[in-house]
Structure formats: structure tokens, C-alpha cells
Design a protein around this motif. Structure first.
Motif, PDB file in Angstrom:
ATOM      1  N   PRO A   1       0.802  -1.235   0.000  1.00 17.25           N
ATOM      2  CA  PRO A   1       0.000   0.000   0.000  1.00 17.25           C
ATOM      3  C   PRO A   1       0.830   1.278   0.000  1.00 17.25           C
ATOM      4  O   PRO A   1       0.508   2.238  -0.694  1.00 17.25           O
ATOM      5  CB  PRO A   1      -0.826  -0.132   1.285  1.00 17.25           C
ATOM      6  N   LEU A   2       1.929   1.294   0.752  1.00 17.73           N
ATOM      7  CA  LEU A   2       2.743   2.510   0.846  1.00 17.73           C
ATOM      8  C   LEU A   2       3.675   2.703  -0.339  1.00 17.73           C
ATOM      9  O   LEU A   2       4.404   3.696  -0.401  1.00 17.73           O
ATOM     10  CB  LEU A   2       3.543   2.505   2.150  1.00 17.73           C
TER      11      LEU A   2
ATOM     12  N   THR B   1      -1.046  11.810   1.078  1.00 17.04           N
ATOM     13  CA  THR B   1      -0.549  10.439   1.130  1.00 17.04           C
ATOM     14  C   THR B   1      -1.400   9.572   2.053  1.00 17.04           C
ATOM     15  O   THR B   1      -1.720   8.425   1.730  1.00 17.04           O
ATOM     16  CB  THR B   1       0.923  10.415   1.611  1.00 17.04           C
TER      17      THR B   1
ATOM     18  N   TRP C   1      -3.415   6.390   0.739  1.00 19.97           N
ATOM     19  CA  TRP C   1      -3.086   5.126   1.402  1.00 19.97           C
ATOM     20  C   TRP C   1      -4.339   4.489   2.006  1.00 19.97           C
ATOM     21  O   TRP C   1      -4.538   3.277   1.925  1.00 19.97           O
ATOM     22  CB  TRP C   1      -2.035   5.433   2.465  1.00 19.97           C
TER      23      TRP C   1
ATOM     24  N   GLU D   1       0.838  -1.257   9.083  1.00 19.82           N
ATOM     25  CA  GLU D   1       0.920  -0.217   8.057  1.00 19.82           C
ATOM     26  C   GLU D   1       0.820   1.178   8.675  1.00 19.82           C
ATOM     27  O   GLU D   1       1.470   2.122   8.206  1.00 19.82           O
ATOM     28  CB  GLU D   1      -0.195  -0.412   7.027  1.00 19.82           C
TER      29      GLU D   1
ATOM     30  N   LEU E   1       3.586   4.221   8.360  1.00 17.06           N
ATOM     31  CA  LEU E   1       3.289   5.574   7.875  1.00 17.06           C
ATOM     32  C   LEU E   1       3.742   6.634   8.871  1.00 17.06           C
ATOM     33  O   LEU E   1       4.317   7.663   8.482  1.00 17.06           O
ATOM     34  CB  LEU E   1       1.794   5.715   7.586  1.00 17.06           C
TER      35      LEU E   1
ATOM     36  N   THR F   1       8.277   1.354   3.193  1.00 21.70           N
ATOM     37  CA  THR F   1       7.215   1.196   2.187  1.00 21.70           C
ATOM     38  C   THR F   1       7.237  -0.187   1.540  1.00 21.70           C
ATOM     39  O   THR F   1       6.485  -0.454   0.608  1.00 21.70           O
ATOM     40  CB  THR F   1       7.349   2.273   1.089  1.00 21.70           C
TER      41      THR F   1
END
Length: 482
Positions: A87-88, A197, A201, A213, A217, A382
Motif C-alpha cells: 500500500p505505501l 498520502t 493510502w 501499516e 506511515l 514502504t
């Protein structure tokens, strides 16, 4: 936390920052690039994951749709493993586009990961992708240097520096105030892009956000903030020791080129030179030679398999493998798969140690270059770094071995030792057994692995913070107005 004087200096700098039209235009340009990077990252993520999910599903469908067949033929029919985008990765593409995302899995053979985006690109990827991370790592420090080159040098040139110092403003307050001023201006770009972002995300995961996650982040936001602060302080310190704005600007552009281009390229090349990795042909040849030394399952006179055969005949007190209560060929294939997999993993482990030495050399350069630290940490957080790629490769190899051995077990259990007569149908088993092999599902590693892989980069950041605080303290005592 900060004195009233430092805050006043910061506010004054922020209010006058965009009087320089060139700085204003550069800020607008970077802002537009950030918007483009966010949009392209969004499109790329959705497109790539849709393609990979589609073909992973198709590969499973093809596997299950096979008719009644000999298990060994199914082992060679093989399967595909696809690595989904993290996802990142919408924030930092990292090495994702260059390392490949698909691997064909078959018995007796370890294939390489193929089908990278770069391999099919004739355009942008040849020159590098524009990601949010790249802009924050490379272009925003350049903007910071354009903002900060005249922060103190200009005060010296027009004579206001003497006035400030004569009114009781200390060098420490001046350096910290100017640094805060640059940071406040940079936040005009940094905060909106972080918010964007977070939104991207969240939407890409359909708001199904994991704790792992979320921690990633938060750490990304923290390390990028520290990274940008480091460059803000560097800009002010260089301006403080420069006799003119022109000298400061020239010095800062030189520093920027060294940190973002020269040192990264040089350290990677030097690391590869010092710790030389074998070629692909040599790597495969060494594996093949070791397998032949250990035992060639296709050679009936091979000492290892002849000994294995004799021991089975002795245990079961028979004179022919055809009389064994299980399929001998399947047993030999299982033994051969075990030997070849162990040898391959041994050689791969040695190769990865060489790559790790190369990467460690490059990572150690982070103590000379904060750009190296943020680049490595960003990719790790990430899941677009080399370690994530290796994690996928290891999971795919584990699945390949499991698939091959499961087909060998089916052959051992259900296939007769007696060869079919001329005109007789070849040995097969019911296709229902294909569903017994579970589907490949890639499991991303946890955020805790980042700390083990990137401990050098983390310590490098701590080192840079301490180093700049040291320089602020020293220069506050030694600098003069002229």
C-alpha cells in the motif's frame, strides 16, 4: 522550547521568503510535481495490483482445470507466484519497478523473478520515476538550499548582521530562528503532501488499515521531517560561515550534487567492486556441479541413488524396486528435489551475504550523507526495498518446493511401480487432487524487520542530529559579524 527572539526571527523569515520570484516559482513547480507524483502513484498502484490479482487468479484456475494426469507432469506444469504492491508503494516506488514481480514455479528448477515494469518500459523508467519520496528526497532539499543560502550571508552583506548582534541577538538564536523559518516554509509543501498520502493510502486499502501499516506511515512522516530539518540547518550553517550569498549558494549547490548524485552512485559502484558477486551463469554452474557431486537422480549408476535403492531392497527384503509398496520413481524424485533445493538454498545464502556486504557498505555512507539514510529507510518502510524482494523470493521458493514434494507424494502413494503395457493408458490420478495444493499467498514482513535491516540508517540519523547540534554550539561561540 524556543525563545521569543528565535520565534520572531522565524516569523520574519517566513514572511519574506517568497519575495524572491525564483524561489516562489521553484516552490510552485515542486508543488505541481508532487500532485503529479501522487496521481501517477495512485494509477500505477491500482493498475499493477489489478493485473497481478487477475493473473494470479488465472494461474490458479489453470492449475485446477487440468484433467486427470500423472503427478510428475503436474509438477512440471508448474504455477505462478505474483508479488502484490505494498500500500505505501504509492509514496515510494523504491526498487519495486526494477526487481520483478512474477516467478514461474516448477519442479527441479528455481527460476528467477521476472517481468519488472522497467523491463517493458521505453520511456520514463529509463530516466527514473517521479514519486512523492523522490521529490521529498531530492528536490525539496534543493528548494531548502535556495531558501536558506542568503539567510545569514545576506544579513552580513547589507550590514544588518552587526545591528542584530549589537542588539543582543545571539548567534545561537539567529541560527535556530533562521532554521525554524525555513522549516515553517517547507511545511507549506510537506504537510499537504503527507495529508494527501494518508488519504491515498487509506482509500487504496478501502479503509481496512492494519496496525503494522499505520506504524510504518507514522515512521515515514517522522523520518522525512527529521531529514528535511537536517537540510534546513545545513543551509543556515553554510550561510552563516559564508562571506557572501553567492559563495553560500555555490557551496550549497555543490553539497546538494555530492549528497544526491555523486556519493550515492559512487558508493554503490565501490561496494559492488569490493564485494564482487558471481555472474548468473557461474552461480547456476556451481549449483549444477554440486548437485552432480551429491547425486544425479537421472543416472541409474549414481552411487548415492544406487545406495538408496539397495537400502530399500534390503529393508523390504525384495529383489526389485517394482515390488516396493510405493512408487520408487516418485521416491527418487522427492529425494532429488530435497537435495537440489538444499544446495540451491546454500548457494543463494552465500550470494545474499555478498549482496548484504555491498548494501552494508552503501548504508554505512549514510554517516556521510543523510540522503542515503532516508532513501534506505523510506524503501524499507514502504516495503519496496531489496529485503522485501528477497522475502517474496524465499516465500515463492518455499511454495515451489512444497508443490513439487506434494506432487511427488501423490506419485509415491497412487502411481503403480509397474509400467503400463503397450497400448495401455498411462498412469494418472484423479484431478480432484490438484485442489489439495493451496494457493500461493504472499505475506508481507512486519515493521519490526525494518529496524533489523536498517539499524545503520537509524543510527546515521541520530549521528546527524548530534553533529548539527554540535556545529550550532561551536559556531555560536566562534562566528563573528564580519
Amino acid at each position: 522550547m524556543f525563545s521569543h527572539t528565535e520565534i520572531l526571527i522565524a516569523k520574519h523569515f517566513r514572511n519574506t521568503a517568497f519575495r524572491n520570484k525564483a524561489v516562489f516559482m521553484l516552490t510552485v513547480f515542486i508543488g505541481l510535481l508532487l500532485i503529479y507524483a501522487a496521481f501517477s502513484g495512485w494509477i500505477n498502484f491500482q493498475k499493477q495490483n489489478e493485473i497481478r490479482a487477475k493473473y494470479q487468479e488465472q494461474a490458479r484456475k489453470d492449475w485446477l482445470s487440468n484433467p486427470d494426469k500423472h503427478p510428475h507432469r503436474m509438477a512440471h506444469f508448474g504455477h505462478f507466484a505474483f508479488r502484490p504492491k505494498a500500500p505505501l508503494s504509492v509514496f515510494d516506488f523504491g526498487m519495486e519497478s526494477f526487481l520483478g514481480n512474477t516467478i514461474f514455479l516448477e519442479a527441479h528448477k528455481q527460476n528467477t523473478v521476472n517481468f519488472s515494469e522497467a523491463g517493458f518500459s521505453t520511456g520514463m523508467l529509463r530516466f527514473g520515476e517521479i514519486s512523492i519520496a523522490m521529490i521529498l528526497q531530492v528536490l525539496l532539499p534543493l528548494l531548502i538550499f535556495f531558501l536558506g543560502f542568503s539567510s545569514i550571508a545576506y544579513e552580513r552583506e547589507n550590514g544588518t548582521l552587526k545591528i542584530l548582534l549589537s542588539q543582543g541577538v545571539s548567534w545561537k538564536a539567529l541560527i535556530i530562528g533562521k532554521s525554524l523559518g525555513i522549516i515553517s516554509v517547507v511545511m507549506i509543501l510537506f504537510i499537504p503532501i503527507i495529508i494527501a498520502t494518508i488519504l491515498l493510502w487509506s482509500l487504496l486499502q478501502n479503509m481496512n488499515i492494519s496496525i503494522d501499516e499505520s506504524i510504518r506511515l507514522l515512521l515515514i512522516i517522522l523520518v522525512y521531517f527529521v531529514y528535511l530539518v537536517i537540510f534546513c540547518v545545513i543551509a543556515v550553517l553554510v550561510s552563516a560561515i559564508s562571506k557572501s550569498s553567492k559563495t553560500a549558494l555555490t557551496s550549497l549547490i555543490g553539497i546538494w550534487l555530492m549528497l544526491t548524485i555523486v556519493i550515492p552512485r559512487g558508493s554503490q559502484a565501490l561496494g559492488a567492486y569490493i564485494y564482487t558477486a558471481p555472474s548468473k551463469a557461474k552461480f547456476n554452474a556451481e549449483i549444477e556441479n554440486d548437485i552432480l557431486k551429491e547425486g544425479d537422480s537421472h543416472n541409474p549408476d549414481d552411487p548415492h541413488y544406487k545406495s538408496l535403492k539397495d537400502s530399500l531392497l534390503t529393508v523390504y527384503k525384495i529383489d526389485s524396486v517394482q515390488k516396493l509398496p510405493f512408487n520408487y520413481s516418485g521416491f527418487v524424485m522427492a529425494e532429488g528435489e530435497k537435495i537440489s533445493a538444499n544446495i540451491y538454498n546454500h548457494h543463494l545464502e552465500g550470494l545474499l551475504k555478498i549482496y548484504d556486504k555491498q548494501n552494508s557498505f552503501s548504508k554505512a555512507m549514510a554517516f556521510l550523507n543523510p540522503f542515503m539514510a532516508i532513501k534506505n529507510l523510506s524503501m524499507a518502510l514502504t516495503s519496496t526495498d531489496f529485503a522485501s524482494y528477497i522475502n517474496f523470493q524465499e516465500q515463492a521458493e518455499h511454495y515451489r518446493y512444497e508443490m513439487a514434494q506434494q506432487m511427488n507424494e501423490l506419485q509415491i502413494k497412487y502411481i503403480s511401480n509397474k509400467k503400463p503395457s503397450v497400448g495401455e493408458k498411462s498412469h494418472t490420478i484423479d484431478k480432484k487432487h490438484w485442489a489439495e495444493m493451496h494457493e500461493f499467498e504472499y505475506q508481507a514482513s512486519g515493521v519490526s524487520t525494518v529496524f533489523s535491516h536498517e539499524i545503520i540508517s537509524i543510527f546515521a540519523f541520530i549521528f546527524w542530529i548530534g553533529l548539527l547540534l554540535f556545529f550550532i554550539r561551536i559556531l555560536s561561540k566562534t562566528l563573528k559579524a564580519i
